[in-house]
Design a protein around this motif. Structure first.
Motif, PDB file in Angstrom:
ATOM      1  N   THR A 111      -6.080  -1.104   4.451  1.00 29.20           N
ATOM      2  CA  THR A 111      -7.217   0.627   4.273  1.00 29.20           C
ATOM      3  C   THR A 111      -5.336   0.929   4.075  1.00 29.20           C
ATOM      4  N   TRP A 112      -5.490   2.634   3.253  1.00 30.38           N
ATOM      5  CA  TRP A 112      -4.695   3.954   2.669  1.00 30.38           C
ATOM      6  C   TRP A 112      -5.214   4.260   2.799  1.00 30.38           C
ATOM      7  N   THR A 113      -3.951   5.586   3.284  1.00 32.32           N
ATOM      8  CA  THR A 113      -3.759   7.407   2.486  1.00 32.32           C
ATOM      9  C   THR A 113      -3.194   7.803   1.684  1.00 32.32           C
ATOM     10  N   ILE A 114      -3.314   8.721   0.152  1.00 34.64           N
ATOM     11  CA  ILE A 114      -2.251   9.223  -0.097  1.00 34.64           C
ATOM     12  C   ILE A 114      -2.498  10.053  -0.143  1.00 34.64           C
ATOM     13  N   ARG A 115      -1.345  10.712  -0.291  1.00 29.18           N
ATOM     14  CA  ARG A 115      -1.348  12.414  -0.344  1.00 29.18           C
ATOM     15  C   ARG A 115      -0.630  12.875  -1.546  1.00 29.18           C
TER      16      ARG A 115
END
Length: 155
Positions: free
Chosen positions: A86-90
């Motif tokens: 799982t990943w999160t990019i901002r």
């Protein structure tokens, strides 16, 4: 009736076009080698006197900081392996961006068990995007290394 001037002009255009295409297709030698296996991805190298992962010298606030989280998510049940990342990019830039990054999963003995590429597109400035991908890993007891990370302007 032959027109040598027209033939010569056509040959010149073809030659210049070939040079332009060859220049555009030249390989970028700025890619970084696989990072040292002892550097986990959750650690920030900045401010610790170490180079960022991949051996690049990146300024504070670099594009790599846009990857907020990237981790293993073990969804296994009843003896069936079901391991995802799982990943999160901002997007901390001022323009709509596309992100690609390559990663590897490494066992405690140093053996690479899995590698893949992730992609996030059309992330607006200030926007956060999250995603997930399945893997073929049989265990969640691995270390994740980001081997390449790139942000580019989205068209």
């Amino acid at each position: 009736m032959r027109r040598p001037g027209v033939v010569a002009a056509c040959v010149a255009v073809v030659m210049v076009g070939g040079l332009v295409v060859a220049g555009c297709a030249a390989e970028d030698d700025s890619s970084a080698p696989v990072p040292d296996k002892s550097t986990p991805t959750t650690e920030k190298a900045e401010g610790q006197g170490e180079e960022p992962q991949g051996g690049r010298s990146e300024a504070a606030g670099s594009e790599r900081d846009d990857l907020v989280s990237f981790e293993i998510d073990d969804r296994s049940q009843a003896g069936f392996e079901n391991i995802w990342v799982t990943w999160t990019i901002r997007n901390r830039s001022s323009e709509k961006s596309d992100y690609t990054w390559e990663w590897e999963a490494v066992a405690p003995d140093g053996k690479r068990l899995y590698n893949s590429t992730e992609l996030a597109t059309d992330v607006q400035p200030g926007q956060t995007a999250a995603g997930e991908s399945p893997t073929t890993l049989k265990t969640s007891g691995v270390k994740i290394n980001i081997t390449e990370f790139d942000r580019s302007k989205s068209w």
